[in-house]
Design a protein around this motif. Structure first.
Motif, mmCIF file in Angstrom:
data_model
loop_
_atom_site.group_PDB
_atom_site.id
_atom_site.type_symbol
_atom_site.label_atom_id
_atom_site.label_comp_id
_atom_site.label_asym_id
_atom_site.label_seq_id
_atom_site.Cartn_x
_atom_site.Cartn_y
_atom_site.Cartn_z
ATOM 1 N N MET A 186 0.824 -1.213 0.000
ATOM 2 C CA MET A 186 0.000 0.000 0.000
ATOM 3 C C MET A 186 0.855 1.259 0.000
ATOM 4 S SD MET A 186 -2.882 -1.191 2.767
ATOM 5 C CE MET A 186 -3.507 0.465 2.983
ATOM 6 N N THR A 236 0.565 2.659 -5.857
ATOM 7 C CA THR A 236 -0.704 3.385 -5.799
ATOM 8 C C THR A 236 -1.879 2.455 -6.047
ATOM 9 O OG1 THR A 236 0.471 5.308 -6.654
ATOM 10 C CG2 THR A 236 -1.913 5.394 -6.686
ATOM 11 N N ALA A 237 -1.696 1.464 -6.900
ATOM 12 C CA ALA A 237 -2.789 0.529 -7.189
ATOM 13 C C ALA A 237 -3.176 -0.258 -5.939
ATOM 14 C CB ALA A 237 -2.370 -0.422 -8.314
ATOM 15 N N ALA A 238 -2.161 -0.735 -5.188
ATOM 16 C CA ALA A 238 -2.454 -1.472 -3.958
ATOM 17 C C ALA A 238 -3.120 -0.568 -2.920
ATOM 18 C CB ALA A 238 -1.163 -2.070 -3.391
ATOM 19 N N ARG A 239 -2.668 0.661 -2.868
ATOM 20 C CA ARG A 239 -3.289 1.601 -1.921
ATOM 21 C C ARG A 239 -4.752 1.847 -2.279
ATOM 22 N NH1 ARG A 239 -1.341 7.856 -0.893
ATOM 23 N NH2 ARG A 239 -2.895 8.368 0.716
ATOM 24 N N SER A 240 -5.039 2.028 -3.576
ATOM 25 C CA SER A 240 -6.417 2.272 -3.996
ATOM 26 C C SER A 240 -7.308 1.072 -3.722
ATOM 27 C CB SER A 240 -6.438 2.618 -5.490
ATOM 28 O OG SER A 240 -5.640 3.752 -5.752
ATOM 29 N N ALA A 241 -6.741 -0.118 -3.823
ATOM 30 C CA ALA A 241 -7.568 -1.318 -3.647
ATOM 31 C C ALA A 241 -7.764 -1.695 -2.182
ATOM 32 C CB ALA A 241 -6.920 -2.490 -4.403
ATOM 33 N N LEU A 242 -6.776 -1.427 -1.336
ATOM 34 C CA LEU A 242 -6.824 -1.944 0.033
ATOM 35 C C LEU A 242 -7.162 -0.900 1.084
ATOM 36 C CD1 LEU A 242 -3.657 -4.228 -0.092
ATOM 37 C CD2 LEU A 242 -6.040 -4.924 -0.225
ATOM 38 N N GLU A 243 -6.794 0.345 0.848
ATOM 39 C CA GLU A 243 -6.987 1.340 1.913
ATOM 40 C C GLU A 243 -8.450 1.595 2.249
ATOM 41 O OE1 GLU A 243 -4.312 5.055 3.026
ATOM 42 O OE2 GLU A 243 -5.631 5.508 1.349
ATOM 43 N N VAL A 277 -10.997 -0.472 2.196
ATOM 44 C CA VAL A 277 -11.526 -1.607 2.958
ATOM 45 C C VAL A 277 -10.930 -1.644 4.359
ATOM 46 C CG1 VAL A 277 -11.722 -4.107 3.015
ATOM 47 C CG2 VAL A 277 -11.902 -2.898 0.842
#
Length: 296
Positions: A129, A133-140, A142
């Motif tokens: 995250m 940026t992609a991981a941050r957008s997907a996980l933050e 939730v």
């Protein structure tokens, strides 16, 4: 080249100058110069070793002294606030019977499983995250939502899903700490200066090398700090978990002592929990200082 003089307006009157700040707002109030604050009250100033030692000892001695005075004078009913001597005697009695060691190990084992599993999941996801940026957008979104759900509220569901054994207790610790660790680890990773990343790419480093040799080493002390801070929350959750259908553990021992109004035993167990927590905290601090010596 000589600059030509600006022509004056007809009549010979000089143009009016704009008013100064003092003319508009008046003179600023005069403040008496403050003296140099002492070392103790100075902002973010290192303390001498002797002063720091005195403050550390006082932080422990003052509450203990107040406890001794209240116990000696009988200002508070001993059923509600037992004297330190009674608490010590209760702790020695439980230690001699072996129940203190057994319960302490049962509680520590649950924390090692539940919190260790949470750290094993939270650190990689938090690094992702903070780095992508992609991981941050997907996980933050939730994790930001789930961390506000009280973990104790999951207890009935965990009992239905996992039964009444060790699994719901471990799952409760996992749920109550994993999302906080994820977000704090991501914040620690985002503190890595972007200049370091750009310089690494400029020198020819690949993405995996930047991640493994620049971002992770720089963020590692912050990651350890996040794990250290949330470790205290694991202790609060394990005591809650052991209050429900548990055969052993410090939380279970507190519940049994409460039924018989044995407040001296409750205080003794709380002291043991505090000592174990402080020991773990000091160990993590030392680890953080040793592995992060290169971080400014």
């Amino acid at each position: 080249m000589e600059r030509l003089a600006e022509p004056r307006p007809s009549g010979g009157a000089a143009p009016e100058r704009p008013p100064t700040a003092r003319q508009l707002f008046g003179s600023l109030p005069r403040r008496r110069p403050s003296g140099r604050p002492g070392t103790v009250l100075a902002l973010r100033t290192p303390l001498p070793g002797r002063t720091r030692t005195i403050l550390v000892l006082a932080s422990v001695a003052v509450p203990l002294l107040a406890w001794l005075v209240l116990g000696a004078t009988g200002a508070v009913d001993p059923r509600f606030l037992p004297a330190p001597g009674a608490v010590w005697a209760a702790g020695v009695e439980m230690a001699r019977s072996g129940e203190l060691v057994t319960d302490a190990w049962a509680t520590v084992r649950r924390i090692l499983y539940g919190y260790g599993l949470g750290v094993a999941v939270a650190v990689p996801l938090g690094v992702a995250m903070g780095s992508f940026t992609a991981a941050r957008s997907a996980l933050e979104p939730v994790s930001g939502l789930l961390r506000y759900l009280p973990a104790a509220a999951f207890t009935p569901l965990l009992l239905i899903w996992l039964g009444i054994g060790e699994s719901p207790k471990i799952a409760l610790i996992f749920i109550g700490t994993v999302f906080f660790n994820m977000l704090m680890v991501a914040d620690a990773v985002r503190q890595v200066p972007l200049d370091l990343v750009n310089v690494s790419y400029t020198l020819g480093a690949r993405r995996s090398e930047v991640l493994g040799k620049v971002i992770l080493p720089y963020a590692l002390p912050g990651i350890v700090d996040a794990v250290r801070v949330n470790f205290a929350a694991a202790w609060g959750l394990v005591v809650v978990a052991e209050l429900v259908n548990s055969q052993e553990g410090l939380g279970k021992r507190i519940l049994l002592a409460q039924r018989f109004t044995q407040t001296d035993k409750i205080f003794a167990i709380l002291v043991v929990i505090g000592l174990i927590g402080v020991t773990a905290d000091v160990a993590l601090r030392i680890t953080r200082d040793r592995i992060g010596r290169w971080v400014p």
